[in-house]
Motif scaffolding. Structure first.
Motif, PDB file in Angstrom:
ATOM      1  N   LEU A   1       5.451   5.508   5.097  1.00 28.54           N
ATOM      2  CA  LEU A   1       5.897   5.405   6.168  1.00 28.54           C
ATOM      3  C   LEU A   1       6.837   3.982   6.489  1.00 28.54           C
ATOM      4  O   LEU A   1       7.657   4.796   7.916  1.00 28.54           O
ATOM      5  CB  LEU A   1       4.908   4.830   7.430  1.00 28.54           C
ATOM      6  CG  LEU A   1       3.878   6.033   7.056  1.00 28.54           C
ATOM      7  CD1 LEU A   1       2.520   5.046   7.470  1.00 28.54           C
ATOM      8  CD2 LEU A   1       4.250   7.230   7.669  1.00 28.54           C
ATOM      9  N   SER A   2       7.375   3.435   6.244  1.00 29.69           N
ATOM     10  CA  SER A   2       8.467   2.159   6.049  1.00 29.69           C
ATOM     11  C   SER A   2       9.617   2.662   5.765  1.00 29.69           C
ATOM     12  O   SER A   2      10.909   2.467   6.523  1.00 29.69           O
ATOM     13  CB  SER A   2       8.133   0.306   6.086  1.00 29.69           C
ATOM     14  OG  SER A   2       7.896   0.676   4.339  1.00 29.69           O
TER      15      SER A   2
ATOM     16  N   LEU B   1      -4.140   1.583  10.732  1.00 26.95           N
ATOM     17  CA  LEU B   1      -3.816   2.490  11.501  1.00 26.95           C
ATOM     18  C   LEU B   1      -2.722   3.474  10.381  1.00 26.95           C
ATOM     19  O   LEU B   1      -2.288   4.635  11.101  1.00 26.95           O
ATOM     20  CB  LEU B   1      -3.273   2.023  12.147  1.00 26.95           C
ATOM     21  CG  LEU B   1      -3.531   1.168  13.416  1.00 26.95           C
ATOM     22  CD1 LEU B   1      -3.313  -0.096  14.230  1.00 26.95           C
ATOM     23  CD2 LEU B   1      -4.647   1.895  14.268  1.00 26.95           C
ATOM     24  N   LEU B   2      -1.813   2.441   9.512  1.00 20.71           N
ATOM     25  CA  LEU B   2      -0.399   3.447   8.943  1.00 20.71           C
ATOM     26  C   LEU B   2      -1.150   4.257   7.981  1.00 20.71           C
ATOM     27  O   LEU B   2      -0.878   5.612   7.995  1.00 20.71           O
ATOM     28  CB  LEU B   2      -0.536   1.888   8.197  1.00 20.71           C
ATOM     29  CG  LEU B   2       0.513   1.206   8.746  1.00 20.71           C
ATOM     30  CD1 LEU B   2       0.901   0.079   7.624  1.00 20.71           C
ATOM     31  CD2 LEU B   2       2.056   2.054   8.547  1.00 20.71           C
ATOM     32  N   GLU B   3      -2.880   4.199   7.422  1.00 13.20           N
ATOM     33  CA  GLU B   3      -3.474   5.322   6.526  1.00 13.20           C
ATOM     34  C   GLU B   3      -3.460   6.838   8.112  1.00 13.20           C
ATOM     35  O   GLU B   3      -3.076   7.911   7.415  1.00 13.20           O
ATOM     36  CB  GLU B   3      -4.862   4.867   6.237  1.00 13.20           C
ATOM     37  CG  GLU B   3      -5.540   5.915   5.936  1.00 13.20           C
ATOM     38  CD  GLU B   3      -4.871   6.306   3.670  1.00 13.20           C
ATOM     39  OE1 GLU B   3      -5.113   7.155   3.631  1.00 13.20           O
ATOM     40  OE2 GLU B   3      -3.946   5.604   3.365  1.00 13.20           O
TER      41      GLU B   3
ATOM     42  N   SER C   1       1.042  -0.909  -0.310  1.00 14.88           N
ATOM     43  CA  SER C   1      -0.215  -0.152   0.296  1.00 14.88           C
ATOM     44  C   SER C   1       0.579   1.379   0.040  1.00 14.88           C
ATOM     45  O   SER C   1       2.209   1.333   0.292  1.00 14.88           O
ATOM     46  CB  SER C   1      -0.405   0.326   1.192  1.00 14.88           C
ATOM     47  OG  SER C   1      -0.149   0.089   2.415  1.00 14.88           O
ATOM     48  N   GLN C   2       0.113   2.213  -0.453  1.00 11.20           N
ATOM     49  CA  GLN C   2       0.887   3.385  -0.088  1.00 11.20           C
ATOM     50  C   GLN C   2       1.181   4.044   0.956  1.00 11.20           C
ATOM     51  O   GLN C   2       2.242   4.731   1.478  1.00 11.20           O
ATOM     52  CB  GLN C   2      -0.018   5.068  -1.095  1.00 11.20           C
ATOM     53  CG  GLN C   2      -0.252   4.666  -2.376  1.00 11.20           C
ATOM     54  CD  GLN C   2       0.981   4.999  -3.402  1.00 11.20           C
ATOM     55  OE1 GLN C   2       1.771   5.851  -3.013  1.00 11.20           O
ATOM     56  NE2 GLN C   2       0.901   5.019  -4.518  1.00 11.20           N
TER      57      GLN C   2
ATOM     58  N   ALA D   1      10.825  -1.616   5.021  1.00 13.83           N
ATOM     59  CA  ALA D   1      11.249  -0.460   4.813  1.00 13.83           C
ATOM     60  C   ALA D   1      11.403  -0.262   2.759  1.00 13.83           C
ATOM     61  O   ALA D   1      11.591  -1.060   2.548  1.00 13.83           O
ATOM     62  CB  ALA D   1      12.860  -0.332   5.485  1.00 13.83           C
ATOM     63  N   GLY D   2      10.334   0.665   2.622  1.00 17.45           N
ATOM     64  CA  GLY D   2      10.502   1.078   1.296  1.00 17.45           C
ATOM     65  C   GLY D   2       9.504   0.205   0.436  1.00 17.45           C
ATOM     66  O   GLY D   2       9.707   0.109  -0.526  1.00 17.45           O
TER      67      GLY D   2
END
Length: 223
Positions: free
Chosen positions: A111-112, A202-204, A105-106, A178-179
């Motif tokens: 965030l990662s 939660l990430l969104e 996901s975006q 990450a990424g």
């Protein structure tokens, strides 16, 4: 490792996994050929039911799924297994998970990378005081804090999986690369899908919070 629950029939598992992938694709979490998804078909010998690598995961029919053994080798079906199968296997072996879902996901990718560690390292994304945390197994109140591990990406999946293993038991049913994106898991496919949806929410919410804070900060500076 926790004891695995008896799995449904192969056809039932395949139908459920195919439907879950199609739903996840519709959410925009595994576009192109991104993502990989598995569920435990047999606990002994360990066999995973998975989508083949390099295909659009939103259109994989139940009969097109492959079966992969504990070494990551395809034992039934047409197609090749993703190199990331090794991380699926590590998660299953360490946590006793019955299903592992990996999205691109975006929010997860952004965030990662934003909070990601240096090469070969480890960092965490801290999430706290949110009602949706109660959707993760073992959490019964919003007044809590979870730390989602973030591992540096590595094209050597054997090394990446080895680095992930020490952090899986304490992880809140989710791990970021990450990424790259999110891995979420659960005792069965239904729970894994719930954990995936909770983590993605939660990430969104977190990156939107960063945007809101930045906007408020800019307005305050202009006054």
């Amino acid at each position: 490792m926790e004891q695995q629950l008896a799995s449904p029939s192969r056809s039932g598992q395949a139908t459920a996994l195919s439907a879950a992938m199609a739903a996840i694709h519709r959410r925009g979490w595994c576009e192109g050929t991104g993502g990989n998804f598995s569920c435990v078909l047999e606990a002994a010998p360990l066999t995973l039911l998975m989508a083949p690598s390099g295909v659009d995961k939103g259109g994989v029919a139940p009969h097109e799924l492959i079966e992969v053994d504990a070494d990551g080798s395809v034992v039934a079906g047409d197609g090749r297994a993703s190199a990331e199968t090794l991380l699926h296997l590590a998660i299953v072996e360490v946590t006793g998970a019955g299903a592992v879902l990996h999205t691109h996901s975006q929010a997860g990718t952004l965030l990662s990378q934003h909070y990601g560690p240096s090469e070969g390292g480890l960092s965490h994304l801290v999430l706290e005081d949110l009602e949706m945390l109660k959707g993760l197994a073992g959490i019964s109140t919003h007044a809590t804090t979870v730390a989602v591990p973030i591992l540096a990406n590595d094209q050597n999946l054997a090394d990446l999986s080895a680095r992930a293993r020490p952090h899986l038991r304490a992880a809140p049913h989710g791990l970021l690369i990450a990424g790259h994106g999110l891995y979420a898991w659960g005792k069965d496919l239904g729970e894994a899908r719930r954990h995936l949806e909770i983590h993605e929410f939660l990430l969104e919410q977190h990156w939107r919070r960063l945007l809101l804070d930045a906007l408020v900060g800019r307005r305050a500076m202009s006054l």
